[in-house]
Design an enzyme around this catalytic site. Sequence first.
Site, PDB file in Angstrom:
ATOM      1  N   GLU A  53       0.915  -1.121   0.219  1.00 45.91           N
ATOM      2  CA  GLU A  53      -0.006  -0.170   0.038  1.00 45.91           C
ATOM      3  C   GLU A  53       0.766   1.344   0.022  1.00 45.91           C
ATOM      4  O   GLU A  53       0.820   2.330  -0.762  1.00 45.91           O
ATOM      5  CB  GLU A  53      -0.975   0.065   1.147  1.00 45.91           C
ATOM      6  CG  GLU A  53      -1.846   1.183   1.256  1.00 45.91           C
ATOM      7  CD  GLU A  53      -2.409   1.474   2.814  1.00 45.91           C
ATOM      8  OE1 GLU A  53      -3.059   2.391   2.966  1.00 45.91           O
ATOM      9  OE2 GLU A  53      -2.377   0.454   3.733  1.00 45.91           O
ATOM     10  N   ASP A  57       0.980   3.868  -3.167  1.00 39.09           N
ATOM     11  CA  ASP A  57       0.591   5.212  -2.883  1.00 39.09           C
ATOM     12  C   ASP A  57       1.542   6.080  -3.677  1.00 39.09           C
ATOM     13  O   ASP A  57       0.890   6.977  -4.301  1.00 39.09           O
ATOM     14  CB  ASP A  57       0.451   5.773  -1.473  1.00 39.09           C
ATOM     15  CG  ASP A  57       0.223   6.999  -1.513  1.00 39.09           C
ATOM     16  OD1 ASP A  57      -0.935   7.554  -1.598  1.00 39.09           O
ATOM     17  OD2 ASP A  57       1.174   7.589  -0.868  1.00 39.09           O
ATOM     18  N   GLU A 129      -4.492   0.584  -3.624  1.00 35.54           N
ATOM     19  CA  GLU A 129      -2.909   1.086  -3.710  1.00 35.54           C
ATOM     20  C   GLU A 129      -1.878  -0.227  -3.429  1.00 35.54           C
ATOM     21  O   GLU A 129      -0.941  -0.173  -3.822  1.00 35.54           O
ATOM     22  CB  GLU A 129      -2.891   1.777  -2.353  1.00 35.54           C
ATOM     23  CG  GLU A 129      -3.591   3.256  -2.497  1.00 35.54           C
ATOM     24  CD  GLU A 129      -3.232   4.305  -1.765  1.00 35.54           C
ATOM     25  OE1 GLU A 129      -3.232   5.346  -1.805  1.00 35.54           O
ATOM     26  OE2 GLU A 129      -3.022   3.820  -0.428  1.00 35.54           O
TER      27      GLU A 129
END
Length: 236
Positions: A53, A57, A129
């Site tokens: 994640e 991002d 993400e």
Amino acid sequence: MSRVATEEPRTLSINELQQRLGYEFRDVQLLQWALTHPSATPTASTQRMEQLEFLGDAVLGLVLSDLLLQRYPDAAEGRLSQYRAALVNTQSLAVKARELGLGKALQLGRGEEKTGGREKASILAAAFEALLGALYLDGGFEAARAVLARHFEEDIATLPARRRIDAKTALQELCQGRLRQTPRYVTVAQSGPDHARWFVVEAVVGGQVVARGEGKSKRAAEQEAARRALAQLVEK
């Protein structure tokens, strides 16, 4: 036609998810890590999703910035930042996750399962993400760019029309996308007779006052504070 034939499956297989994504993983283990929520097991291996994640991002921000510059080469930096914030926030990423059926492919713990974790925007956005982070590790930047270009094509094309929104909404999108924070508005003063009230409101982000606005109503003062906060934040 029977109703059963048109219903979405309760679960989504790895193969079906890859088809919807438009990318086939060489290392399926990466994809499985991206789909395993930390609530699923108490082992350290569940940190993999959070790590993916984190990476996703960064990749998301870079790729969408690249796509926005390509689509709007003459746009000012502040406008591009607002465009990106409209695309990269919890709600918009949750929408993308739902379009893929990502919630049906997640591995969740019993607690999250019982409380509707498969439909929580925060979990879906994080999973999207993580999925992107896994895709980047598996196929590199160009693979991630190709997938995002396809899934965000319509969103990017319609941004100018979508940006005709009020300052408070624009500030919320910017703060959620860049800072993972939701702005608050605090009325710090009000004066004048009932027929001519005057309000002073502060826009607070992450516990800090970013800007102050004034107006004949709380709404007007909040909008002014939001406009000034936007001007402050896009300069950073």
